[in-house]
Design a protein around this motif. Structure first.
Motif, PDB file in Angstrom:
ATOM      1  N   ALA A 106     -26.280   7.505   7.131  1.00  0.00           N
ATOM      2  CA  ALA A 106     -26.244   6.161   7.702  1.00  0.00           C
ATOM      3  C   ALA A 106     -25.905   5.128   6.634  1.00  0.00           C
ATOM      4  O   ALA A 106     -25.105   4.218   6.873  1.00  0.00           O
ATOM      5  N   ARG A 107     -26.508   5.250   5.463  1.00  0.00           N
ATOM      6  CA  ARG A 107     -26.239   4.291   4.385  1.00  0.00           C
ATOM      7  C   ARG A 107     -24.767   4.297   3.992  1.00  0.00           C
ATOM      8  O   ARG A 107     -24.162   3.248   3.760  1.00  0.00           O
ATOM      9  N   THR A 108     -24.185   5.474   3.938  1.00  0.00           N
ATOM     10  CA  THR A 108     -22.758   5.564   3.597  1.00  0.00           C
ATOM     11  C   THR A 108     -21.910   4.847   4.633  1.00  0.00           C
ATOM     12  O   THR A 108     -20.978   4.105   4.289  1.00  0.00           O
ATOM     13  N   LEU A 109     -22.230   5.035   5.898  1.00  0.00           N
ATOM     14  CA  LEU A 109     -21.476   4.363   6.956  1.00  0.00           C
ATOM     15  C   LEU A 109     -21.648   2.848   6.883  1.00  0.00           C
ATOM     16  O   LEU A 109     -20.680   2.096   7.005  1.00  0.00           O
ATOM     17  N   TYR A 110     -22.885   2.407   6.684  1.00  0.00           N
ATOM     18  CA  TYR A 110     -23.130   0.962   6.586  1.00  0.00           C
ATOM     19  C   TYR A 110     -22.341   0.346   5.432  1.00  0.00           C
ATOM     20  O   TYR A 110     -21.772  -0.738   5.556  1.00  0.00           O
ATOM     21  N   ASN A 111     -22.319   1.037   4.312  1.00  0.00           N
ATOM     22  CA  ASN A 111     -21.649   0.490   3.134  1.00  0.00           C
ATOM     23  C   ASN A 111     -20.126   0.479   3.249  1.00  0.00           C
ATOM     24  O   ASN A 111     -19.450  -0.097   2.408  1.00  0.00           O
ATOM     25  N   ARG A 112     -19.616   1.090   4.284  1.00  0.00           N
ATOM     26  CA  ARG A 112     -18.168   1.011   4.530  1.00  0.00           C
ATOM     27  C   ARG A 112     -17.778  -0.304   5.200  1.00  0.00           C
ATOM     28  O   ARG A 112     -16.604  -0.618   5.312  1.00  0.00           O
ATOM     29  N   GLY A 113     -18.755  -1.068   5.641  1.00  0.00           N
ATOM     30  CA  GLY A 113     -18.478  -2.340   6.294  1.00  0.00           C
ATOM     31  C   GLY A 113     -18.907  -3.525   5.449  1.00  0.00           C
ATOM     32  O   GLY A 113     -19.599  -3.380   4.440  1.00  0.00           O
ATOM     33  N   ARG A 114     -18.520  -4.703   5.871  1.00  0.00           N
ATOM     34  CA  ARG A 114     -18.927  -5.947   5.219  1.00  0.00           C
ATOM     35  C   ARG A 114     -19.869  -6.762   6.094  1.00  0.00           C
ATOM     36  O   ARG A 114     -20.605  -7.607   5.600  1.00  0.00           O
ATOM     37  N   ILE A 115     -19.851  -6.484   7.405  1.00  0.00           N
ATOM     38  CA  ILE A 115     -20.676  -7.202   8.366  1.00  0.00           C
ATOM     39  C   ILE A 115     -21.574  -6.199   9.072  1.00  0.00           C
ATOM     40  O   ILE A 115     -21.099  -5.179   9.576  1.00  0.00           O
ATOM     41  N   GLY A 116     -22.856  -6.486   9.100  1.00  0.00           N
ATOM     42  CA  GLY A 116     -23.801  -5.616   9.792  1.00  0.00           C
ATOM     43  C   GLY A 116     -24.127  -6.167  11.161  1.00  0.00           C
ATOM     44  O   GLY A 116     -24.508  -7.333  11.297  1.00  0.00           O
ATOM     45  N   LEU A 117     -23.985  -5.350  12.192  1.00  0.00           N
ATOM     46  CA  LEU A 117     -24.206  -5.782  13.571  1.00  0.00           C
ATOM     47  C   LEU A 117     -25.575  -5.322  14.070  1.00  0.00           C
ATOM     48  O   LEU A 117     -25.973  -4.185  13.847  1.00  0.00           O
TER      49      LEU A 117
END
Length: 210
Positions: A106-117
């Motif tokens: 999950a952390r890897t996926l989150y860090n692929r973005g700039r905006i957290g929904l």
């Protein structure tokens, strides 16, 4: 849960799930020496507010991951969240939308973005409210009653109350990368220390064990 309070020991309950708080937790409220509630808006008399948090071992920025997406949402695919993602994609926003990944994945996926929904389904200040800032994403979150106890609108997150606003907040952040980065930094600084270790310490302090 137990049918009645054990005769030995100190009983502490932490109510975590807003889907069942108003009914299921009435039983452990009766036999608990301390009942901690992680949703202020569902608290009852005698409850002790214990907000969600993030794990410093699982939720942190990872500079080794490439930011190849605009936004990330890891959540149950409830209808309003699906509609949100579809509208964002129609507006040219690249979004990672998954249900199931946890911990390192999950952390890897989150860090692929700039905006957290984040769209809370039960009007509660959920775990993602703390996890997204801890990974240094600019949070776009629906407004819930106890949000302002921890976050300032426009500084630590971009808030919304409906689908149209939810879409526009994300589009604006994508089109303003400097402001997006600044919000992510401010959000990150704001949640430092809001960890589960600190929540456990609060439980031990409230029960007199430390």
């Amino acid at each position: 849960h137990w049918k009645y309070k054990p005769t030995d020991g100190y009983v502490v309950t932490v109510g975590t799930d807003p889907h069942v708080l108003n009914d299921f937790y009435d039983v452990p409220r009766k036999y608990s020496d301390k009942f901690f509630n992680m949703q202020l808006c569902y608290s009852k008399a005698g409850d002790i507010y214990l907000p969600y948090a993030y794990s410093q071992y699982d939720h942190f920025p990872d500079n080794s991951v490439s930011n190849d997406n605009d936004a990330v949402l890891i959540f149950m695919p409830y209808q309003k969240r699906v509609e949100w993602i579809n509208e964002l994609k129609n507006r040219g926003i690249s979004v990672i939308f998954e249900n199931g990944p946890i911990f390192d994945e999950a952390r890897t996926l989150y860090n692929r973005g700039r905006i957290g929904l984040n769209w809370s389904d039960q009007n509660d200040l959920n775990a993602r409210s703390f996890e997204l800032p801890a990974m240094k994403l600019a949070p776009v979150m629906n407004l819930v009653p106890d949000m302002y106890r921890f976050f300032e609108q426009g500084i630590h997150f971009s808030g919304f109350t409906n689908l149209s606003e939810a879409v526009e907040r994300v589009v604006w952040l994508k089109e303003h990368p400097v402001e997006c980065s600044t919000m992510a930094e401010e959000a990150y600084k704001n949640v430092q220390g809001q960890t589960y270790d600190e929540r456990v310490l609060t439980i031990l302090e409230e029960t007199g064990f430390v």
